[in-house]
Enzyme design. Sequence first.
Site, PDB file in Angstrom:
ATOM      1  N   TRP A   1       5.689 -33.855 -17.835  1.00  0.00           N
ATOM      2  CA  TRP A   1       4.376 -34.408 -18.192  1.00  0.00           C
ATOM      3  C   TRP A   1       3.280 -33.424 -17.797  1.00  0.00           C
ATOM      4  O   TRP A   1       2.282 -33.274 -18.490  1.00  0.00           O
ATOM      5  CB  TRP A   1       4.169 -35.744 -17.458  1.00  0.00           C
ATOM      6  CG  TRP A   1       2.825 -36.370 -17.709  1.00  0.00           C
ATOM      7  CD1 TRP A   1       2.500 -37.230 -18.713  1.00  0.00           C
ATOM      8  CD2 TRP A   1       1.624 -36.174 -16.950  1.00  0.00           C
ATOM      9  NE1 TRP A   1       1.182 -37.592 -18.629  1.00  0.00           N
ATOM     10  CE2 TRP A   1       0.609 -36.956 -17.559  1.00  0.00           C
ATOM     11  CE3 TRP A   1       1.294 -35.424 -15.825  1.00  0.00           C
ATOM     12  CZ2 TRP A   1      -0.685 -37.005 -17.076  1.00  0.00           C
ATOM     13  CZ3 TRP A   1      -0.004 -35.470 -15.348  1.00  0.00           C
ATOM     14  CH2 TRP A   1      -0.974 -36.251 -15.963  1.00  0.00           C
ATOM     15  N   HIS A   2       3.503 -32.738 -16.660  1.00  0.00           N
ATOM     16  CA  HIS A   2       2.462 -31.835 -16.182  1.00  0.00           C
ATOM     17  C   HIS A   2       2.301 -30.613 -17.068  1.00  0.00           C
ATOM     18  O   HIS A   2       1.237 -30.011 -17.101  1.00  0.00           O
ATOM     19  CB  HIS A   2       2.756 -31.398 -14.742  1.00  0.00           C
ATOM     20  CG  HIS A   2       2.389 -32.445 -13.750  1.00  0.00           C
ATOM     21  ND1 HIS A   2       3.252 -33.436 -13.379  1.00  0.00           N
ATOM     22  CD2 HIS A   2       1.232 -32.672 -13.064  1.00  0.00           C
ATOM     23  CE1 HIS A   2       2.650 -34.224 -12.491  1.00  0.00           C
ATOM     24  NE2 HIS A   2       1.424 -33.784 -12.289  1.00  0.00           N
ATOM     25  N   GLY A   3       3.341 -30.226 -17.774  1.00  0.00           N
ATOM     26  CA  GLY A   3       3.178 -29.065 -18.637  1.00  0.00           C
ATOM     27  C   GLY A   3       4.454 -28.707 -19.355  1.00  0.00           C
ATOM     28  O   GLY A   3       5.550 -28.962 -18.861  1.00  0.00           O
TER      29      GLY A   3
END
Lengths: 373, 475
Positions: free
Chosen positions: B322-324
Amino acid sequence: MANTPSNPEPQESGQTWRQVAAFAAILVVVLSLLNAAAGRFLPEVPGSHEAGRNPFHFRGFPAFVEGLDASQTPRNLVLLSNSQGFAAEYPEGFSYPVLLETALNETAGDGMWRVHNWSVTGITSMEYMAFAARLQASPPDVLLACMGYADFKGRNADQGFSHCRSDAPQLLAGRAWTVPPSSFWKRHGAGHMDDVLTVLARAHTPALRYPEYAWSALNQRYPGMMPLFYAPGLRYHPWVLPIKPTWPKPSIRRPPPPEAESDYYLYDDRSTRMLEELVATLHHIDGSRLVLVACPGNESTTGPRYGYHQRFRDELGALAEPAGTAFYDMSHALPPGDYLNSIHFNKSGHRRFAEQLAAALQPILPPPPPDAL
Amino acid sequence: MLFNSFVYALFLPIVLGLFLASRGRPRQLLMVAASYVFYCWETPVYGLLLATSTVLDFSVGLLLARATRTGVRRGLLCLSLLGNLGMLGFFKYVDFFGTSLTGLGQLLGFDTTWEPYNFLLPVGISFYTFQTLSYSIEIYRRQMEPERDFATFALFVAFFPQLVAGPIERASHLLPQLRTWRPRRPEDFRIGIQRIISGLFMKLVIADRLAIFVDLVNAHPDHYHPAVLWCAAACFSGQIYMDFAGYASIAIGTARLFGVNLVENFNHPMAARDVADFWARWHMSLTTWLRDYVYISMGGSRKGSVRTVINGMVVLILCGLWHGAEWHFVVWGCFMAVWMTIVVGIRSGRKGGAKKMAQEYGLRPLPWVVFTLTVNTVGGVLFRAPNLPHAGGYLKAMFGFGSNTAAPVEWYVWVFALLVLALMIYDYVSVYVPAVANRRRRVHWALAAFGYGALAAITVLGAVNSDMPYIYFQF
């Protein structure tokens, strides 16, 4: 940090509107006191009639240009130029603007002329325009714009006012706000609203200007403080102050600047538009004799940027002609031995350029006013 | 539009003034318009994505309420999931999966190529996508009724204080507040201003200052002594905490000015006693979202210890992703998952389980907090690095392989070390020394006003001079 997001909901109850109003008032008072104190602690900037160039290098221009109004000299010449005119490499007495003043006064009489050196190292068309806007309010007798292609880099067309090193854009926050053409505002204002507001806010709020001054002072006394704790992206001192360092600069391996060197100096159609805009604005300064000069450069005719140089010179000449404005192409005025590098002059270069400028200006200078004789 | 910009400083009072001057429908429309202006300020075209997501979930919500057959309801939920996650996947992950699969194909001997799209990631897409998904899922689960007023729903999706970087709100919490604006209390303004000042201080004075050192060291890790690398890694933990918590604080404070309570996103994460405790304190709106909609949907801890571990690992790897869309985020998620598995394993293996463990921690939290911070610092290297090789090189250098052990540890390293240590002590004292926190809450409002005035003054004077974007904007 008395309250962090991880400290949920302090003091939920028992508040009245009066207490909240008092709370807000206390905040305003504290910030106003800060602002007033910052205004007092900022150094006094001399006017351009008192100093051969802005002693603080990049800051204090709004006060420095007031020197034009305060000048008691019969005739005033304002020089708009770049790092060649600022001549940071030498004490101001060796710079060509000071030598030009001496040369003019030798001919016209002592104290007849004052050269106001409004040069900025790494100037952009935004700063030129800010000075031009300021000059609309109080035009000098002669306005000498001594410019080069690097002052109109194409990449600067995409920038806002924060791209400028100097605080000259703050001049746009005053009465001259409406002077620059709409195309200028479309380019540097519409897409850069935050920059515009920053300029406005800084112009009227000493507390916003003070940190740069304090960190510059700290960094000049204790080298390394500014890049390490305040401004990692600045490669120059916003305020240059007469402070001697008290410890050696620490070893700092900074990341390289993000700019791509290849097109850094690109002079293209955007540059042409910026130049046209500026010259048109300078033409509208009533009461001043405008003189345009393509400044000298020490670039080889086979060098990658020589084409920019030629194009700029031709365009400047073409813009001067229809209005009958005096134009001097001095791009080859100095021999290679008069340069420190590809741009800046040595002492001999400053002296020679001042002499040549004085000689070129003599035929078009207005005579001294009768009451000054 | 950035919270720490002069444009926002002008935007907020104007919107607040108009908000206070309006009532009913015009107020609702004003807030929607203001939120879209806020979002579209830099790149107007991204407003289309926001509008698409809004229309999709509003329609799905209404249809879900009408549908009675399970198949239809599932289909509608899938439509919402596909629409939202499809948009997110397309803009955020298409190049990641494309290049990864191409690489795998080449490894297996296939002649595969991938021309990257290089989309500019729409700001906040990960946040508002999750927020709108929570709405569809809750209606599907019959936990709430759909919103029937389109303007109110559009405002729920686009509410500008928390649109770009959270907190990720639940429909059941935020929608009722936006439907009927409660009368503002005096505290709303005071707390709102306090939170905004705190947030600006955290971002501009602390996070951006730590970033200077972190960026400096990360540019040339091989030139520094291992002690400096450890310090920079710890500083990154402080930087990302202050950066994100600062944003959340401004978001919560801004919403409070409008009389809206947003959920808290942080609860002193630097005082976490283990990784489970850390995730209960860090980015809480995301972790609870993943827990409620992913972990529990997969069975949670109801299907035996093996499935519990697998479910937990999947959630943390998804959290990393989700963060990247980069492998170093996936590896970071795996790192967290393994750590979590070990901690859960130890907890469940002990007599008395988690309760007993917590009691033990309660007696001696400091060593556990320090240990958790240390492991988290190592994990942070994976998070901060631009890619896996860089992270590998940095980690090796931290342990003395490939670093410049002869390099001096300059004086300024200690200054940054003290700064991050102060953050740790602040969190530790706030959690484990309740007397201090209680005393802080009892401060007289007038004294608090002077304190926040001083904090605002320090922020003006001490703000770092650089344009550092919020780290979580990229997610």
